[in-house]
Write a protein that holds these residues in place. Structure first.
Motif, PDB file in Angstrom:
ATOM      1  N   MET A   1       4.290  -4.344 -11.321  1.00 46.79           N
ATOM      2  CA  MET A   1       5.438  -4.406 -10.406  1.00 46.79           C
ATOM      3  C   MET A   1       5.813  -3.030  -9.878  1.00 46.79           C
ATOM      4  O   MET A   1       6.002  -2.846  -8.675  1.00 46.79           O
ATOM      5  N   SER A   2       5.922  -2.055 -10.784  1.00 45.74           N
ATOM      6  CA  SER A   2       6.271  -0.693 -10.365  1.00 45.74           C
ATOM      7  C   SER A   2       5.256  -0.169  -9.369  1.00 45.74           C
ATOM      8  O   SER A   2       5.617   0.425  -8.346  1.00 45.74           O
ATOM      9  N   ALA A   3       3.984  -0.393  -9.673  1.00 43.46           N
ATOM     10  CA  ALA A   3       2.921   0.089  -8.789  1.00 43.46           C
ATOM     11  C   ALA A   3       3.015  -0.591  -7.429  1.00 43.46           C
ATOM     12  O   ALA A   3       2.786   0.047  -6.389  1.00 43.46           O
ATOM     13  N   THR A   4       3.366  -1.860  -7.418  1.00 45.99           N
ATOM     14  CA  THR A   4       3.496  -2.595  -6.161  1.00 45.99           C
ATOM     15  C   THR A   4       4.646  -2.044  -5.312  1.00 45.99           C
ATOM     16  O   THR A   4       4.546  -1.946  -4.097  1.00 45.99           O
ATOM     17  N   LEU A   5       5.730  -1.674  -5.980  1.00 45.49           N
ATOM     18  CA  LEU A   5       6.903  -1.180  -5.257  1.00 45.49           C
ATOM     19  C   LEU A   5       6.785   0.296  -4.882  1.00 45.49           C
ATOM     20  O   LEU A   5       7.473   0.770  -3.976  1.00 45.49           O
ATOM     21  N   LYS A   6       5.920   1.001  -5.586  1.00 46.92           N
ATOM     22  CA  LYS A   6       5.813   2.456  -5.400  1.00 46.92           C
ATOM     23  C   LYS A   6       5.642   2.882  -3.931  1.00 46.92           C
ATOM     24  O   LYS A   6       6.337   3.799  -3.479  1.00 46.92           O
TER      25      LYS A   6
ATOM     26  N   ASN B   1      12.082  -7.561   3.375  1.00 45.54           N
ATOM     27  CA  ASN B   1      11.209  -8.540   4.032  1.00 45.54           C
ATOM     28  C   ASN B   1       9.747  -8.123   3.970  1.00 45.54           C
ATOM     29  O   ASN B   1       8.863  -8.957   3.778  1.00 45.54           O
ATOM     30  N   GLU B   2       9.551  -6.807   4.107  1.00 46.91           N
ATOM     31  CA  GLU B   2       8.192  -6.282   4.007  1.00 46.91           C
ATOM     32  C   GLU B   2       7.622  -6.537   2.615  1.00 46.91           C
ATOM     33  O   GLU B   2       6.450  -6.874   2.454  1.00 46.91           O
TER      34      GLU B   2
ATOM     35  N   ILE C   1       4.195  -9.313  -0.175  1.00 44.01           N
ATOM     36  CA  ILE C   1       3.387  -8.594  -1.161  1.00 44.01           C
ATOM     37  C   ILE C   1       3.752  -9.021  -2.571  1.00 44.01           C
ATOM     38  O   ILE C   1       2.892  -9.170  -3.433  1.00 44.01           O
ATOM     39  N   LYS C   2       5.026  -9.254  -2.779  1.00 41.04           N
ATOM     40  CA  LYS C   2       5.490  -9.643  -4.109  1.00 41.04           C
ATOM     41  C   LYS C   2       4.933 -11.013  -4.488  1.00 41.04           C
ATOM     42  O   LYS C   2       4.484 -11.223  -5.616  1.00 41.04           O
ATOM     43  N   ILE C   3       4.951 -11.929  -3.548  1.00 38.46           N
ATOM     44  CA  ILE C   3       4.420 -13.269  -3.830  1.00 38.46           C
ATOM     45  C   ILE C   3       2.933 -13.190  -4.169  1.00 38.46           C
ATOM     46  O   ILE C   3       2.463 -13.826  -5.118  1.00 38.46           O
TER      47      ILE C   3
ATOM     48  N   MET D   1       1.417 -10.616  -5.461  1.00 38.03           N
ATOM     49  CA  MET D   1       1.344  -9.992  -6.788  1.00 38.03           C
ATOM     50  C   MET D   1       1.624 -11.014  -7.891  1.00 38.03           C
ATOM     51  O   MET D   1       0.910 -11.077  -8.891  1.00 38.03           O
ATOM     52  N   GLU D   2       2.647 -11.827  -7.686  1.00 41.11           N
ATOM     53  CA  GLU D   2       2.992 -12.841  -8.692  1.00 41.11           C
ATOM     54  C   GLU D   2       1.842 -13.824  -8.889  1.00 41.11           C
ATOM     55  O   GLU D   2       1.498 -14.176 -10.018  1.00 41.11           O
ATOM     56  N   LYS D   3       1.269 -14.241  -7.802  1.00 46.96           N
ATOM     57  CA  LYS D   3       0.133 -15.168  -7.888  1.00 46.96           C
ATOM     58  C   LYS D   3      -1.013 -14.542  -8.675  1.00 46.96           C
ATOM     59  O   LYS D   3      -1.653 -15.194  -9.491  1.00 46.96           O
ATOM     60  N   LYS D   4      -1.246 -13.258  -8.388  1.00 47.21           N
ATOM     61  CA  LYS D   4      -2.337 -12.543  -9.047  1.00 47.21           C
ATOM     62  C   LYS D   4      -2.080 -12.442 -10.559  1.00 47.21           C
ATOM     63  O   LYS D   4      -2.961 -12.725 -11.376  1.00 47.21           O
TER      64      LYS D   4
END
Lengths: 148, 148
Positions: free
Chosen positions: A34-39, A116-117, A121-123, A125-128
């Motif tokens: 999660m942190s890496a995704t938001l970075k 929104n951006e 990406i979050k969805i 990531m969650e799926k992954k």
DNA sequence: AAACAATATTTGTATATACAAATGTATGGT
DNA sequence: ACCATACATTTGTATATACAAATATTGTTT
């Protein structure tokens, strides 16, 4: 993810202890992703949570206590989380005219844009993260989590 | 533990997102209980983990890398964790004579004493945290955690 | 042997968090 | 109106952690 491999032990760990270690390892892994995704967006998980709470308010301002009671962090740190978001122009903060002890915090359009951006990406990531789970297993997992 | 109650939302959360939030909430709760349990002994969860790794060495010293690879934290912080334990006389640290880059860390009898004291309390705590689980459900839960 | 790379650990620094105390504002009793 | 109390938030401080750079030692190459 095998617990014994990760903590490098050959000994048998009691089931209860193993469960709690396992839980921590999984949580750490998820947090790292999660942190890496938001970075790339320059915000932390907690800052992201604040923004989502504010978006959920649908244009009504939220005061600090409201934000705080929906989060896991302490009040004093919620102040500082908002400070960070303020510095990025993702929120505005003003003193509540009805009750000057309170502060009213609102998400800005810039804040909404970044959320929104991130949404898509979050969805992904969650799926992954959860790709090995069937819908049935996810529900089962949630039922078990409720036992804590 | 109901997710929607805790984060105070009336909206339906997608199952994937709900699962990850749920996981975090549970982990936070468990960590809080663990920290509180260790507090009377003046050590943090991570310090406790270091001590247990050292006990597992059964009198053979461990160097920092060994400790570190069994933990979730970063190397630099492992140094500081050992510093804390050193200050409490729970471990001793000396430079490895064979390879003077390495340090050898051993648990002291004082360290072993405090660990033994904690052992029983920890088992109690684990039972309490997991009291709503049957053995069967615990195994099931571990199987699901392996999917991460 | 000198120079360079690899290894093991430590130090510096920024950010995050917990806990206690301080600040400013509102409210109820006298 | 005055005072004590409660409320909402902020500030101070200690500890925790992540990341990058620095230090010290050993191994390897020429």
């Amino acid at each position: 993810m095998n617990v014994e491999d990760i903590i490098r032990t050959r000994k048998e760990i009691p089931l209860e202890a193993r469960t709690l270690i396992h839980l921590t390892l999984v949580n750490n892994k998820v947090n790292e992703i999660m942190s890496a995704t938001l970075k790339p967006f320059g915000i932390s998980i907690q800052q992201f949570n604040v923004l989502r709470i504010l978006r959920g308010q649908e244009n009504r301002p939220a005061n600090l206590s409201t934000i705080n009671e929906r989060m896991v962090t302490k009040m004093s740190n919620t102040t500082r989380l908002v400070d960070k978001l303020l510095a990025k122009d993702y929120v505005i903060r003003k003193i509540c005219p009805q009750n000057r002890r309170k502060v009213e915090i609102k998400i800005t359009s810039k804040g909404l844009d970044v959320l929104n951006e991130i949404d898509g990406i979050k969805i992904e990531m969650e799926k992954k993260i959860l790709k090995k789970f069937t819908k049935r297993q996810l529900k089962e997992f949630n039922v078990l989590l409720d036992k804590f």
